[in-house]
Design an enzyme around this catalytic site. Sequence first.
Site, PDB file in Angstrom:
ATOM      1  N   SER A 267      -4.380   8.823   0.538  1.00 58.50           N
ATOM      2  CA  SER A 267      -3.228   8.160   1.140  1.00 58.50           C
ATOM      3  C   SER A 267      -2.931   8.781   2.503  1.00 58.50           C
ATOM      4  O   SER A 267      -3.815   8.807   3.360  1.00 58.50           O
ATOM      5  CB  SER A 267      -2.042   8.234   0.179  1.00 58.50           C
ATOM      6  OG  SER A 267      -1.082   7.264   0.502  1.00 58.50           O
TER       7      SER A 267
ATOM      8  N   ASP B  18      -5.035  -2.403  -3.293  1.00 58.94           N
ATOM      9  CA  ASP B  18      -4.103  -1.311  -2.984  1.00 58.94           C
ATOM     10  C   ASP B  18      -2.839  -1.851  -2.312  1.00 58.94           C
ATOM     11  O   ASP B  18      -2.915  -2.504  -1.276  1.00 58.94           O
ATOM     12  CB  ASP B  18      -4.789  -0.303  -2.060  1.00 58.94           C
ATOM     13  CG  ASP B  18      -4.099   1.043  -2.043  1.00 58.94           C
ATOM     14  OD1 ASP B  18      -2.862   1.074  -1.937  1.00 58.94           O
ATOM     15  OD2 ASP B  18      -4.796   2.072  -2.123  1.00 58.94           O
TER      16      ASP B  18
ATOM     17  N   HIS C 211      -3.107   2.166  -6.321  1.00 62.88           N
ATOM     18  CA  HIS C 211      -3.233   2.938  -5.087  1.00 62.88           C
ATOM     19  C   HIS C 211      -4.356   3.962  -5.230  1.00 62.88           C
ATOM     20  O   HIS C 211      -4.237   4.923  -5.973  1.00 62.88           O
ATOM     21  CB  HIS C 211      -1.907   3.626  -4.803  1.00 62.88           C
ATOM     22  CG  HIS C 211      -1.823   4.306  -3.482  1.00 62.88           C
ATOM     23  ND1 HIS C 211      -2.343   3.766  -2.327  1.00 62.88           N
ATOM     24  CD2 HIS C 211      -1.268   5.486  -3.124  1.00 62.88           C
ATOM     25  CE1 HIS C 211      -2.105   4.593  -1.311  1.00 62.88           C
ATOM     26  NE2 HIS C 211      -1.463   5.641  -1.771  1.00 62.88           N
TER      27      HIS C 211
END
Length: 533
Positions: A245, A472, A502
């Site tokens: 991320s 995602d 995610h």
Amino acid sequence: MRTSPALRAAALAATVTVLLPLSGCANGGDKDAADRSTSPPRAANAATGSPSGLAAQKLTWKKCPAPSQAQGGGKAPSPLPGGAAWECASMKAPLDYAKPDGDTIELALIRAGAINEKKRIGSLIFNFGGPGGSGVATLPAFGTQYDKLRARYDLVSFDPRGVGNSDGVECETDKQLDARYQEDGTPDDAAEEKAFVKDTKEYAAACEKRSGEQLPYVGTTNAARDMDLMRQVLGDDRLHYFGISYGTELGGVYAHLFPKNVGRAVLDAVVDPTEDAEQSSLGQAKGFQLALDNFAKDCADRGDACKLPGSDRKEIEQGIVDLLDRLEKKPVKGIGSRRLTQTQATTGIAAALYSKETWPLLEQGVDEADGGNGSLLLALADSLNGRSEDGRYDNSAAAYTAISCADSRERFTLEQTKAKLPAFREASPVFGDYLGWGLMGCTDWPAKGTWKTPDVSAPGSAPVLVIGNTGDPATPYAGARAMAEELGEGVGVEMTYKGQGHGAYNSGDACVQKAVGGYLLDGRVPAAGTVCG
């Protein structure tokens, strides 16, 4: 990831079930761990290129205590399979790299030693996202998911500067934060707009009052410099890295600053480095809407087994929109004296979309809120806002804002924000307003930002494996290709995972894990364009 303060779940851990408890207590096994690493294992490299000689410092590794409240609280980390103990240490770094002989800060580190010391490659450093997530708390919480990589690496993570126990940024009190999160985050009239602007100013002022001296120095560029110092202190010639991320943005910035120092690196759930704050937020509005579409379709496909009213995706989503409209006018019972507001409900819905494993919680939470019980959606919102059951908050919200605003130089006025709302509403009837108003998060910030978009070009770097997930919500799939292209030809190697949630590696997909393990453990770079799932 880079997202509004309400959508920071990946700051804790990408793809991991929201509300999953931290590992239990007890420490043990690996009785020699504390003895074998009070100094860098290959100290001959340590003195080169160090700020004020700090790369030659020796770390004292000790048994890890329970996470502090700033890190999220909980119990001391349990040993890994086989009894390997987690160890913690602190590392000194310059507050200001332009003044390497000036003030220093202490960065909190954690590690678990490699299983096969004879075949040990070095340290594998993790950043799990946010920005604002405590790596010291997150790595042991989900360490078993990376235990295969411990075959040849010490698993290492850290609290970036401004986060957790690394001189964590402080802003408002727990009581003030409770009140802040109960307020309307999507104003509909002049009075609500005035209250929203006032709240934003007061939050920035509180951060300046309690942490003003450090705010100019908590950005991603300095965090990347900290990682290179960490590499030297740990005794590694190259930085081996796993970024998730927002950690992908940090990894890209590191590769740009230190391309010759990049070892084996994996970027998963990839931030698009070509998007500015507005484009990123708009992309997330579309990403979360896509995830909600997928959830609603799945629910509709289950027919009578789905608790939510509606015979198809659109009808189920309309029911959610109607619920949020009712909550805007009349919040329902939440937890204790706190009510479930429209804003908190939207936060809770977003929380449950980070992983397909939490879709049942979303279904249950929406169903219960429709009946007047908002406790589950509020609990999901608490998980994103960093609130413990005892009413105390970690520092992830403050750190998120501080790091984001130290990076981005964009500052949106009320008029500019209102003008952009139609595009956000078109992107998502559920999340559009929510993310559009979030553009004002840095409007009154006391420190200047650095860039509009980060430079991640890294000519001369070793290959960097870049993995995008087609479903995602927080870091949309297109970001992986953009990152691979920006890293440069021969550096960025794009890979696709066709899944939900995610991130990719923690989905458990055997194809993804085989590709990542093959590169990190054996140096086999997957073919560009590899598709899993």
